[in-house]
Design an enzyme around this catalytic site. Structure first.
Site, PDB file in Angstrom:
ATOM      1  N   MET A   1      64.220  38.622  14.482  1.00  0.00           N
ATOM      2  CA  MET A   1      62.962  38.976  13.808  1.00  0.00           C
ATOM      3  C   MET A   1      61.807  38.210  14.410  1.00  0.00           C
ATOM      4  SD  MET A   1      63.505  41.056  11.317  1.00  0.00           S
ATOM      5  CE  MET A   1      65.034  41.915  11.452  1.00  0.00           C
ATOM      6  N   CYS A   2      60.800  38.876  14.610  1.00  0.00           N
ATOM      7  CA  CYS A   2      59.598  38.230  15.135  1.00  0.00           C
ATOM      8  C   CYS A   2      58.738  37.738  13.964  1.00  0.00           C
ATOM      9  CB  CYS A   2      58.797  39.213  15.983  1.00  0.00           C
ATOM     10  SG  CYS A   2      59.794  40.032  17.246  1.00  0.00           S
ATOM     11  N   ARG A   3      57.652  37.137  14.282  1.00  0.00           N
ATOM     12  CA  ARG A   3      56.645  36.729  13.301  1.00  0.00           C
ATOM     13  C   ARG A   3      55.325  37.359  13.727  1.00  0.00           C
ATOM     14  NH1 ARG A   3      58.916  34.907   8.938  1.00  0.00           N
ATOM     15  NH2 ARG A   3      59.993  36.767   9.602  1.00  0.00           N
ATOM     16  N   VAL A  88      54.621  36.653  17.733  1.00  0.00           N
ATOM     17  CA  VAL A  88      55.513  35.889  18.613  1.00  0.00           C
ATOM     18  C   VAL A  88      56.885  36.545  18.504  1.00  0.00           C
ATOM     19  CG1 VAL A  88      54.247  33.724  18.571  1.00  0.00           C
ATOM     20  CG2 VAL A  88      55.932  34.163  16.786  1.00  0.00           C
ATOM     21  N   ASN A 115      58.401  44.064  13.383  1.00  0.00           N
ATOM     22  CA  ASN A 115      59.288  42.944  13.108  1.00  0.00           C
ATOM     23  C   ASN A 115      60.622  43.541  12.677  1.00  0.00           C
ATOM     24  OD1 ASN A 115      60.641  40.757  12.106  1.00  0.00           O
ATOM     25  ND2 ASN A 115      59.162  40.283  10.496  1.00  0.00           N
TER      26      ASN A 115
END
Ligand code: GLN
Length: 230
Positions: A1-3, A88, A115
């Site tokens: 998972m991204c942010r 990110v 995400n």
């Protein structure tokens, strides 16, 4: 998972949104506080923003970790915008790790960050997708169906891939749209605008959580959160 994170309001510097908050995206690239899958977000980053009086977004993306980008740290205090989308990345296994696979993606007007993960076989191979990364294919699909139809588009994708995580943030510079689908969002109303993010960038008690399976829309008129289950 991204942010990821979106800002809509009065112009703020890109550095003040992306690098400066104590637990913001830069910190989340190596020490996220609420991430459920993945430990660090070191597989690249990206930021898109709308210059004043210009409907076309500009982007700066990289395949390297945000924390080590001295050039961005130097220039970003001098970039400012009233509509910013940044992310990110923690790449899904099997996905390319290059700049073209880093969010935000664009169709020249909208910016989108995803995400999650989705089976690429359920997505059309849009010829203008920026990468073969699942998130780039999802972005191209959302853009083709119309960003305003994003909830219906995600429902259809989730029908075809029930295991998909499909949380997204979008902006066209005039509004921010978000959907929680496997991961939550939080938002903070400030005197000069609204920030929507995967997780709070500080411990301010005014942050409001957006639970899973909700949508959020931010316009200059305010914030609307909708439960997608009802
Ligand atoms: N699946 C996307 C990628 O590989 C997003 C990954 C994520 O949310 N961590 O980049």
């Amino acid at each position: 998972m991204c942010r990821h994170l979106a800002w809509l309001g009065a112009p703020r510097s890109v550095a003040s949104l992306v690098l400066d908050p104590p637990c913001g995206l830069a910190h989340q690239s190596y020490a996220p506080r609420r991430q459920k899958r993945g430990v660090v977000n070191a597989d690249g980053w990206g930021v898109g923003f709308y210059p004043a009086d210009d409907p076309a977004p500009r982007r700066w993306r990289s395949a390297r970790p945000l924390w080590g980008d001295a050039s961005f740290a130097s220039v970003s205090p001098a970039l400012s915008s009233g509509a910013v989308l940044a992310a990110v990345r923690s790449a899904t296994v099997g996905m390319p790790i290059d700049e073209a696979a880093a969010a935000p993606f664009t169709d020249g007007r909208w910016l989108l960050s995803h995400n999650g993960r989705v089976e690429r076989a359920v997505l059309p191979r849009e010829s203008d997708a920026e990468s073969i990364c699942d998130s780039a294919l999802l972005a191209a699909h959302v853009f083709h169906r119309g960003a305003g139809n994003v909830v219906d588009t995600l429902r259809a994708v989730a029908h075809d891939d029930p295991d998909a995580y499909l949380s997204v943030l979008l902006t066209d510079g005039t509004r921010v749209l978000g959907v929680t689908w496997g991961d939550e969002l939080s938002y903070l109303v400030e005197p000069d605008g609204v920030v929507v993010a995967s997780e709070p960038w500080d411990d301010d008690p005014r942050w409001v959580d957006v639970p899973d399976h909700h949508s959020i829309e931010v316009t200059p008129a305010g914030v609307t959160v909708t439960d997608l289950e009802t």
